[in-house]
Scaffold this active site. Sequence first.
Site, PDB file in Angstrom:
ATOM      1  N   LYS A 196       0.890  -1.171   0.000  1.00  0.00           N
ATOM      2  CA  LYS A 196       0.000   0.000   0.000  1.00  0.00           C
ATOM      3  C   LYS A 196       0.921   1.212   0.000  1.00  0.00           C
ATOM      4  CE  LYS A 196      -4.049   1.965   0.300  1.00  0.00           C
ATOM      5  NZ  LYS A 196      -5.006   2.009  -0.816  1.00  0.00           N
ATOM      6  N   ASP A 229      -5.894  -2.867  -1.724  1.00  0.00           N
ATOM      7  CA  ASP A 229      -7.331  -2.715  -2.000  1.00  0.00           C
ATOM      8  C   ASP A 229      -7.683  -3.312  -3.363  1.00  0.00           C
ATOM      9  OD1 ASP A 229      -5.782  -0.682  -3.100  1.00  0.00           O
ATOM     10  OD2 ASP A 229      -7.156   0.956  -2.596  1.00  0.00           O
ATOM     11  N   ASP A 253      -3.100 -11.397   6.680  1.00  0.00           N
ATOM     12  CA  ASP A 253      -4.173 -11.891   7.546  1.00  0.00           C
ATOM     13  C   ASP A 253      -5.526 -11.669   6.882  1.00  0.00           C
ATOM     14  OD1 ASP A 253      -5.519 -12.774   9.930  1.00  0.00           O
ATOM     15  OD2 ASP A 253      -5.957 -10.660  10.328  1.00  0.00           O
TER      16      ASP A 253
END
Length: 364
Positions: A196, A229, A253
Amino acid sequence: MSSASQPHPALSRRLKVATIGGDGIGPEVIDATIPVLVEAAALDGVSVEITELDWGGELLLRTGRAMPIDGPNQLRAFDAVLFGAVGRPDVVDHELIWGLIIGLRQALGLSLNLRPSSSWPGVPSPLLDGTGIDLLIVRENSEGEYAGIGGRTHVNSKREIAIEVAVHTRETIERIARFSFERARSRRGRLSLVTKSNVMRYGYTLWDEVVADVAREYGDVDYEVVLADAMAARLVERPTSLDVMLCGNLFGDVLSDLACSLTGGLGLAPSANVTYDRSAPGVYEPVHGSAPTIAGLGTANPCACLLSAAMLLEDNGMPRGAVAIQCAVSATLSNASGRTPDLGGDARTTDVATAVIKELSNSR
Ligand code: NAD
Ligand code: IPM
Ligand code: MN
């Protein structure tokens, strides 16, 4: 602590396994898995000695600790650990979780977390076409957002501050990158790094740079970087375009629950927490948690734990047993009578275990 089974005299090698049932459905899936593990290891001529440890929420309520203070060191006496789940509604979640599973991952240096997801014949997927999915999440398991550094101050006042520091180190990233490229090479030759770095300018830019450097040594691997995302959407829209996904701790996770949901859900998702150099025993555990709302009903799906046992056998030099468990689980799932309620069936945990044992005996 109790020793549940004695070494089999006719088998040449012995494997010492500690089991930690933990909380909720953890003990139920572990109980279902132990006989399968023992039976499967015998296919490789190995006798399994099981030591059951009562670590978890109940021990914490009784003694103030979820495991003994030297728990991680006690585990070093074993070849491997099979772990159920941790977490119960009447104990503060993070205390129990840091006191046991995160404590073990950190203290034993289990910085690699492997989480495969693949389609199973006959098992429904929420996708219109959920067939042909076969991916592996390689999750960094010791740093990132799970480093455990931070604090809270001015508690309960308007000026309250909470700080949670993510830690990313070049050495760790480089090592997991090399491991992931090697894995991709031995699979379908594709590696997707999840970061990210469009927002997190320090930690995830370091990931981008270090993994890009390592990628130069692996020109034969098809390498891409996907923002976390976008990866969530990609998993739903084009999961078969993915092979190995390299993720930091938190994204690994979250995306592992999403990935396994595409192929039958948490009840089928195994994982391995391991070191690179076998300097500590691996901890093999389902991806799922303690599922408190179904605990005690006898309906938990044991397949995630059974498949974790297969990973344990594979890593400890028992490939026949590992494959035999995978095939036996697959054969069991292909019959409606082998599916628990999470898969739309009405089998009980013990029905699945019995069916898997029966399938295993066909491998002899
Ligand atoms: P969860 O994985 O326990 O449950 C999520 C959903 O999946 C629930 O609907 C549950 O019933 C279902 N489910 C999970 N495993 C299943 C199985 N084997 N068979 C059938 N259905 C199954 O996650 P949660 O509800 O977010 O967390 C419950 C507790 O578990 C919390 O305390 C959490 O911190 C803990 N947790 C522990 C681990 C671990 O031990 N490694 C992992 C995840 C969550
Ligand atoms: C998992 C769990 C754990 C994690 C928790 C229980 C620490 O969600 O194994 O996926 O976040 O790693
Ligand atoms: Mn999780």
